[in-house]
Design a protein around this motif. Structure first.
Motif, PDB file in Angstrom:
ATOM      1  N   GLY A   2      43.446  33.609  36.333  1.00 52.63           N
ATOM      2  CA  GLY A   2      43.165  32.456  35.863  1.00 52.63           C
ATOM      3  C   GLY A   2      43.819  32.650  34.212  1.00 52.63           C
ATOM      4  N   ASN A   3      44.589  31.365  33.996  1.00 58.21           N
ATOM      5  CA  ASN A   3      44.700  31.767  32.542  1.00 58.21           C
ATOM      6  C   ASN A   3      43.852  30.268  31.592  1.00 58.21           C
ATOM      7  OD1 ASN A   3      46.456  29.929  33.973  1.00 58.21           O
ATOM      8  ND2 ASN A   3      48.182  30.112  32.111  1.00 58.21           N
ATOM      9  N   SER A  28      44.429  40.163  28.029  1.00 60.19           N
ATOM     10  CA  SER A  28      44.492  40.860  28.757  1.00 60.19           C
ATOM     11  C   SER A  28      45.807  41.042  29.135  1.00 60.19           C
ATOM     12  CB  SER A  28      43.783  39.964  30.148  1.00 60.19           C
ATOM     13  OG  SER A  28      42.396  40.232  30.432  1.00 60.19           O
ATOM     14  N   GLY A  29      46.410  39.943  28.825  1.00 62.38           N
ATOM     15  CA  GLY A  29      48.044  39.879  28.856  1.00 62.38           C
ATOM     16  C   GLY A  29      48.903  40.916  28.279  1.00 62.38           C
ATOM     17  N   ALA A  30      48.539  40.369  26.890  1.00 62.15           N
ATOM     18  CA  ALA A  30      49.191  41.996  26.139  1.00 62.15           C
ATOM     19  C   ALA A  30      48.668  43.008  26.217  1.00 62.15           C
ATOM     20  CB  ALA A  30      48.868  41.421  24.493  1.00 62.15           C
ATOM     21  N   PHE A  31      47.876  43.215  27.317  1.00 60.43           N
ATOM     22  CA  PHE A  31      47.765  45.115  27.376  1.00 60.43           C
ATOM     23  C   PHE A  31      47.795  45.273  28.450  1.00 60.43           C
ATOM     24  CE2 PHE A  31      44.493  47.988  29.353  1.00 60.43           C
ATOM     25  CZ  PHE A  31      44.177  48.598  28.121  1.00 60.43           C
ATOM     26  N   PHE A  32      48.163  44.723  29.070  1.00 59.55           N
ATOM     27  CA  PHE A  32      49.181  44.412  30.862  1.00 59.55           C
ATOM     28  C   PHE A  32      49.947  44.961  30.414  1.00 59.55           C
ATOM     29  CE2 PHE A  32      46.122  41.945  33.643  1.00 59.55           C
ATOM     30  CZ  PHE A  32      45.772  42.598  33.716  1.00 59.55           C
ATOM     31  N   ILE A  33      50.794  44.225  29.542  1.00 59.09           N
ATOM     32  CA  ILE A  33      52.423  44.923  28.717  1.00 59.09           C
ATOM     33  C   ILE A  33      51.722  46.199  28.287  1.00 59.09           C
ATOM     34  CG2 ILE A  33      54.697  44.516  27.416  1.00 59.09           C
ATOM     35  CD1 ILE A  33      54.208  42.510  29.209  1.00 59.09           C
ATOM     36  N   PRO A  79      53.883  43.368  34.692  1.00 60.76           N
ATOM     37  CA  PRO A  79      54.693  42.191  33.671  1.00 60.76           C
ATOM     38  C   PRO A  79      54.250  41.054  34.227  1.00 60.76           C
ATOM     39  CG  PRO A  79      56.046  43.882  34.010  1.00 60.76           C
ATOM     40  CD  PRO A  79      54.913  44.680  35.236  1.00 60.76           C
ATOM     41  N   PHE A  80      54.315  40.301  35.765  1.00 61.31           N
ATOM     42  CA  PHE A  80      54.011  39.849  36.479  1.00 61.31           C
ATOM     43  C   PHE A  80      52.460  38.945  36.073  1.00 61.31           C
ATOM     44  CE2 PHE A  80      57.135  41.130  38.362  1.00 61.31           C
ATOM     45  CZ  PHE A  80      58.757  40.502  39.153  1.00 61.31           C
ATOM     46  N   TRP A  81      51.834  39.607  36.380  1.00 56.06           N
ATOM     47  CA  TRP A  81      50.111  38.904  36.157  1.00 56.06           C
ATOM     48  C   TRP A  81      50.122  39.070  34.695  1.00 56.06           C
ATOM     49  CZ3 TRP A  81      49.797  38.032  40.898  1.00 56.06           C
ATOM     50  CH2 TRP A  81      49.916  39.103  41.928  1.00 56.06           C
ATOM     51  N   LEU A  86      49.599  34.323  30.515  1.00 53.57           N
ATOM     52  CA  LEU A  86      49.954  34.178  29.028  1.00 53.57           C
ATOM     53  C   LEU A  86      50.484  32.694  29.491  1.00 53.57           C
ATOM     54  CD1 LEU A  86      51.258  37.590  27.505  1.00 53.57           C
ATOM     55  CD2 LEU A  86      49.366  36.583  27.429  1.00 53.57           C
ATOM     56  N   HIS A  87      51.100  32.607  30.642  1.00 52.48           N
ATOM     57  CA  HIS A  87      51.069  31.336  31.172  1.00 52.48           C
ATOM     58  C   HIS A  87      50.700  30.576  31.663  1.00 52.48           C
ATOM     59  CE1 HIS A  87      54.321  27.989  30.842  1.00 52.48           C
ATOM     60  NE2 HIS A  87      55.321  28.013  31.672  1.00 52.48           N
ATOM     61  N   HIS A  88      51.686  30.497  32.865  1.00 51.26           N
ATOM     62  CA  HIS A  88      51.226  30.133  34.761  1.00 51.26           C
ATOM     63  C   HIS A  88      52.145  30.932  35.956  1.00 51.26           C
ATOM     64  CE1 HIS A  88      53.863  27.275  35.059  1.00 51.26           C
ATOM     65  NE2 HIS A  88      54.021  26.589  34.031  1.00 51.26           N
ATOM     66  N   TRP A  89      51.542  31.012  36.631  1.00 49.56           N
ATOM     67  CA  TRP A  89      53.075  31.105  37.715  1.00 49.56           C
ATOM     68  C   TRP A  89      54.217  30.921  37.600  1.00 49.56           C
ATOM     69  CZ3 TRP A  89      52.467  36.371  39.941  1.00 49.56           C
ATOM     70  CH2 TRP A  89      53.372  36.506  40.096  1.00 49.56           C
TER      71      TRP A  89
END
Length: 337
Positions: A2-3, A28-33, A79-81, A86-89
């Motif tokens: 969830g975001n 989390s999103g930035a770290f995944f990138i 990148p998908f997660w 960061l946004h949504h699916w």
């Protein structure tokens, strides 16, 4: 995943919203990138080193190549997660199922391959008097690699089928599985995570006992490298899997407890997902692989210099030819006069 920083907490069967919870999803999103970038670079370099300089018929190298491929399969989902957080699916239902399948294929194949590597080390070090030969050992390794991919793909199908795109009350679209499927998930995690952990702990207990008794410990450098790789996997993924088992059973009492659970969950998730870029660093514990990597990088630099030198030489030749043509034209012009 969830975001949404607004979470719910249940106390005495009364559910209320917690609006002021620290939003960890951006981190989390930035770290995944970042993990995606480092993992693609590290595992690609590792594969290049193994393919160019190493003998892929070697059992350990065969396992390492498959582990690198497993890490890359897991990495392509990041990148998908990250976008999901960061946004949504935004990628649709098919991509949701496909990325979920790739996620679990990378996870399950890694642990099966690590278990097979540990069993191979156990047979080589502890059961060294056991009648075997290189051909049988290689067949075992090939069979284990094939089985790892087949089992992980088969196990991921149930996750891919159950997951779906859902729209929540706040108009956020999420790729997630229904909570009613938790029992099957717990069983699968137990079989494909904790059961291999028991096998690995047993094998390495015997391996370390044998190595410590051995007078020539230099022969067992591979044991140290494989042990570090296995330990890194369980250090990274252990807390996250344990938390996934505890989370449905734990009901936080109030917003403070909800926020703590939320932050711990994201920290464990970041630690788990970072594992895919750690293996190339651990493989560099091998002096031989470090030497190959340096040689590969120096060869690339030398090729670049040769290309630049060739470009410079061709431009100088072109300039010389141009000047000769110009001089010839001048001489012809003077003669005609």
């Amino acid at each position: 995943m969830g975001n949404n920083s607004t979470m719910s907490s249940t106390t005495d069967d009364v559910e209320y919203l917690c609006d002021e919870i620290f939003d960890f999803t951006t981190i989390s999103g930035a770290f995944f990138i970042l993990v995606f970038i480092f993992s693609i670079a590290g595992n690609s370099l590792l594969l290049c080193v193994l393919v160019v300089y190493e003998n892929l018929k070697n059992v350990t190298n065969l396992f390492v190549v498959n582990l690198a491929c497993s890490d890359l399969v897991f990495t392509i989902t990041l990148p998908f997660w990250a976008t999901h957080l960061l946004h949504h699916w935004i990628f649709g239902d098919f991509c949701c199922k496909f990325m979920t399948a790739a996620y679990y294929v990378g996870l399950y194949s890694s642990i099966i391959l690590l278990t097979a590597m540990t069993v191979d080390r156990f047979i080589t070090v502890v059961l060294y008097n056991w009648p075997s030969n290189r051909v049988k050992r290689k067949r075992f390794a090939v069979g284990a690699c094939v089985a790892a991919w087949v089992i992980s793909i088969a196990a991921s199908l149930s996750d891919a089928v159950n997951v779906k795109v859902e729209t929540h009350w706040n108009d956020l679209i999420a790729c997630e599985s229904p909570s009613s499927d938790n029992v099957g998930y717990y069983l699968q995690v137990s079989l494909l995570f904790f059961f291999p952990l028991v096998i690995i702990v047993f094998c390495y207990s015997a391996i370390l006992k044998t190595v410590l008794k051995s007078s020539n410990r230099k022969r067992h450098r591979t044991v140290v490298v494989v042990l570090c790789i296995v330990a890194a996997f369980f250090i990274c993924w252990g807390p996250y899997n344990i938390l996934l088992l505890i989370k449905p059973l734990y009901k936080p009492d109030g917003c403070d407890a909800t926020e703590r659970l939320y932050i711990v969950y994201h920290i464990c998730q970041i630690l788990a997902f970072s594992h895919c870029c750690m293996n190339p660093l651990l493989y560099m514990l091998s002096q031989k692989l470090r030497k190959h990597l340096l040689h590969l990088l120096s060869c690339e630099k030398e090729c670049r210099k040769n290309r630049e030198r060739g470009t410079g030489q061709s431009s100088s030749v072109f300039q010389n030819a141009t000047s000769v043509v110009q001089n010839t034209a001048v001489m012809l012009e003077l003669r005609t006069k």
